[in-house]
Structures are given as C-alpha cells and as structure tokens.
Write a protein that holds these residues in place. Structure first.
Motif, short mmCIF file in Angstrom:
data_model
loop_
_atom_site.label_atom_id
_atom_site.label_comp_id
_atom_site.label_asym_id
_atom_site.label_seq_id
_atom_site.Cartn_x
_atom_site.Cartn_y
_atom_site.Cartn_z
N ALA A 267 -0.17 -7.72 -0.10
CA ALA A 267 0.71 -6.71 0.47
C ALA A 267 1.81 -7.34 1.31
O ALA A 267 2.98 -6.94 1.25
N VAL A 268 1.45 -8.34 2.10
CA VAL A 268 2.42 -9.01 2.98
C VAL A 268 3.50 -9.72 2.14
O VAL A 268 4.67 -9.74 2.52
N LYS A 269 3.11 -10.27 1.00
CA LYS A 269 4.07 -11.00 0.16
C LYS A 269 5.05 -10.06 -0.54
O LYS A 269 6.13 -10.49 -0.95
N ASN A 270 4.68 -8.79 -0.71
CA ASN A 270 5.59 -7.83 -1.33
C ASN A 270 5.48 -6.50 -0.59
O ASN A 270 4.88 -5.54 -1.07
N GLN A 271 6.03 -6.49 0.60
CA GLN A 271 5.86 -5.33 1.48
C GLN A 271 6.50 -4.06 0.95
O GLN A 271 5.88 -2.98 1.04
N PRO A 272 7.71 -4.10 0.36
CA PRO A 272 8.29 -2.85 -0.17
C PRO A 272 7.39 -2.21 -1.24
O PRO A 272 7.22 -0.98 -1.25
N ARG A 273 6.83 -3.02 -2.13
CA ARG A 273 5.95 -2.48 -3.17
C ARG A 273 4.70 -1.88 -2.55
O ARG A 273 4.25 -0.80 -2.95
N ALA A 274 4.14 -2.55 -1.55
CA ALA A 274 2.93 -2.04 -0.90
C ALA A 274 3.19 -0.72 -0.20
O ALA A 274 2.38 0.22 -0.29
N VAL A 275 4.34 -0.64 0.47
CA VAL A 275 4.69 0.61 1.17
C VAL A 275 4.92 1.73 0.16
O VAL A 275 4.45 2.87 0.35
N ALA A 276 5.63 1.44 -0.92
CA ALA A 276 5.88 2.46 -1.94
C ALA A 276 4.59 2.94 -2.57
O ALA A 276 4.41 4.15 -2.82
N THR A 277 3.67 2.03 -2.81
CA THR A 277 2.38 2.41 -3.39
C THR A 277 1.59 3.28 -2.43
O THR A 277 0.96 4.26 -2.83
N LYS A 278 1.64 2.94 -1.16
CA LYS A 278 0.93 3.72 -0.14
C LYS A 278 1.49 5.14 -0.07
O LYS A 278 0.74 6.12 0.04
N ARG A 279 2.81 5.26 -0.16
CA ARG A 279 3.44 6.58 -0.12
C ARG A 279 3.06 7.39 -1.35
O ARG A 279 2.80 8.60 -1.28
N ARG A 280 3.04 6.72 -2.50
CA ARG A 280 2.65 7.42 -3.73
C ARG A 280 1.20 7.90 -3.64
O ARG A 280 0.88 9.01 -4.05
N LEU A 281 0.33 7.05 -3.09
CA LEU A 281 -1.08 7.42 -2.92
C LEU A 281 -1.20 8.63 -1.99
O LEU A 281 -1.97 9.56 -2.27
N ALA A 282 -0.42 8.62 -0.90
CA ALA A 282 -0.46 9.75 0.03
C ALA A 282 -0.01 11.04 -0.66
O ALA A 282 -0.58 12.12 -0.45
N GLY A 283 1.02 10.93 -1.53
CA GLY A 283 1.48 12.10 -2.27
C GLY A 283 0.43 12.64 -3.23
O GLY A 283 0.23 13.85 -3.34
N LEU A 284 -0.25 11.74 -3.92
CA LEU A 284 -1.31 12.15 -4.84
C LEU A 284 -2.46 12.81 -4.09
O LEU A 284 -3.04 13.80 -4.54
N ARG A 285 -2.79 12.26 -2.93
CA ARG A 285 -3.88 12.84 -2.13
C ARG A 285 -3.52 14.23 -1.64
O ARG A 285 -4.36 15.12 -1.61
N SER A 286 -2.25 14.41 -1.27
CA SER A 286 -1.83 15.73 -0.78
C SER A 286 -1.95 16.77 -1.87
O SER A 286 -2.27 17.95 -1.60
N LYS A 287 -1.71 16.39 -3.11
CA LYS A 287 -1.83 17.33 -4.24
C LYS A 287 -3.28 17.68 -4.52
O LYS A 287 -3.59 18.78 -4.95
#
Length: 292
Positions: A267-287
């Motif tokens: 995650a530290v080596k590719n922080q933008p991808r990790a953050v985007a994935t986390k946001r996508r996961l949060a969106g899926l959980r909200s649904k």
C-alpha cells in the motif's frame, strides 16, 4: 552441578562452551537452566526464571545470549526439538496441563506472556532485505496467490484479503491433493506466490515449490524457523515466524502480522491505488448496508 536426565544436552553443550565467559549472576542463571527438565523449561518465562535464580529478567535474557542463543525463546525452542520429535502429541498435551496447572487466571497470564514472546521473537527474525524484496515482487505481480499448507489456510486467507484491499489481484487456497493440483493449472509466469507453511515439507509443499521453479514464478515463503533454514537460498524471499515450544501461543500470530506487513508495504509503495481501492470498498459496503 546436578542435571536431570530429562534436561537438554544441547543446553549443556552451550553451557560447557561458554561458562568461562559468564559473570557470577549469569552463571547462576545458566546452572539453573541446565538443571531444568526440558518439559519444565519450556513453560518458564524470563520473570519466573529470574525469581527462581534470584536475579533479574534482564540477566536471564543476557545469559541466554551469552550462551550462544538469540534470546530465551530461541534457547527454549532449540532445546525442545528432540522432545518434539520423540514425544507423541497426546503426551505433549498432558505435559502442557502439568506445566500450566489449572489456575485459569495464571494460565491466561502465561499465554499472554508467551504470545508477546512469540511476536517479539518473530520481529527479531525479520530480515529487512527479504521483506523489501517480497513487497517489490508482490507489487509487480499479475496475480498474488496466497497458499496455506496444512493448518495455515487462515493465515493465507487473511493475507489475501489484506492484499486485495491494497488494489492487488489475489487468489487464496488451502487446498490439498488433487484439488490443489487442479488449481495450480491457473498459475502463470507473471504471478507471485506467498506460501504459508509452518513446519513440514509435505507433498503439497513440494508440488508448489517445483511448479514455481518450472514456471519461473516468484515465491515468498512464510514459515517456521526450521523450514526456513532448509529453504533460505531456494526462494525469492524468506520470512520466518517463531512458534512456542510450550504451544501456549501459536505460530499463526507472527504469520498474520507478516501478512499485514506485506499488505501495508504494498500500500505504501502505491498509495493512490490503495486509497482508491479503499474508497471503492467503502462504496460497495454502503450498498450492502443500504441496498436501495
């Protein structure tokens, strides 16, 4: 100095080799340790040994190192190997009952102390270069396979989930036999495998490692100390986890932390991808929580 016929011959050899290098207080600790039966020694914490030998925890730890071990956990682990190979599992369980007693609050204290010991020893074993190499090869893999051999499926699944949350494509399996053989058909050259295996070289373990060699895939081995000694120069990255000879704390504790370390490193080596994935996961959980 009298020794029990159940005491460790390995420890006696280390004592004979290093006794002239020990201070008076260290000599008292060493003589006490050498005289202990192995099935008693493995349940003794540094605190208990210090109290029995009339010294301090720091002196106990220093003595173990002066005897040629990395610390008290390694001393107990190496000295107990013969016992582990020769005593049936059911007998070892009876030994554990005798070693801990039946005072549950005291047992809880012993188990938490052993868990801290296991994690501390695993941290000491961490090879920083191997860890960095493992993170780099996982980050560049097409698919990361997390394979758990024997009882290590839980650790593999935990690592797979953690890595998927960083944006990596992962696959997890704890399969054995023909089922594992079928799954390995999907393994590709650009994939990487994290293989969790505590102790034994099973047929499945040999199958995975041979397939990795044939395909040219990258292999990260997360294993116990003894297996690590055999495979130190045979894998792309080796991360060892320390277990407890008393079995009051599991090898799994260190393996799970190693999995978390690998995921956070990616995650530290590719922080933008990790953050985007986390946001996508949060969106899926909200649904899931609000299907409308």
């Amino acid at each position: 100095m009298e020794t029990s016929d159940r005491a460790s011959s390995v420890l006696k050899q280390h004592f004979d080799q290093h006794r002239t290098e020990l201070s008076r207080s260290e000599l008292a600790v060493a003589e006490y340790l050498v005289g202990l039966p192995i099935d008693v020694l493995i349940f003794k914490s540094a605190e208990e040994i210090a109290a029995d030998a009339g010294t301090s925890d720091a002196t106990v730890i220093r003595t173990a190192r002066r005897l040629g071990f990395s610390g008290l956990p390694e001393l107990k682990r190496i000295c107990s190997r013969t016992m582990a190979r020769t005593i049936p599992t059911s007998d070892r369980l009876e030994q554990r009952f005798r070693g801990t007693g039946s005072d549950l609050p005291k047992v809880a204290h012993q188990m938490f102390a052993t868990a801290r010991e296991v994690l501390s020893s695993t941290e000491e074993q961490l090879d920083e270069e191997a860890f960095a190499a493992a993170v780099s090869l996982l980050e560049s893999a097409d698919t990361v396979w997390c394979l758990g051999m024997g009882t290590a499926e839980v650790e593999a699944r935990h690592c797979s989930i953690a890595l998927s949350r960083t944006g990596l494509r992962t696959r997890c399996s704890g399969a054995s036999g023909f089922t594992l053989a079928n799954e390995l058909l999907d393994l590709r050259k650009d994939d990487a495998v994290i293989l969790f295996n505590a102790v034994h070289e099973t047929a499945e373990f040999s199958l995975v490692t041979s397939q990795m060699a044939e395909l040219g895939c990258k292999l990260v081995l997360v294993c116990g100390v003894q297996l690590g000694e055999l495979y130190r120069n045979k894998v792309d990255a080796l991360l060892t986890c320390v277990g407890s000879p008393s079995k009051l704390a599991s090898w799994s504790l260190g393996a799970i932390v190693i999995g978390d370390l690998l995921a956070y490193g990616v995650a530290v080596k590719n922080q933008p991808r990790a953050v985007a994935t986390k946001r996508r996961l949060a969106g899926l959980r909200s649904k899931v929580l609000s299907p409308k």
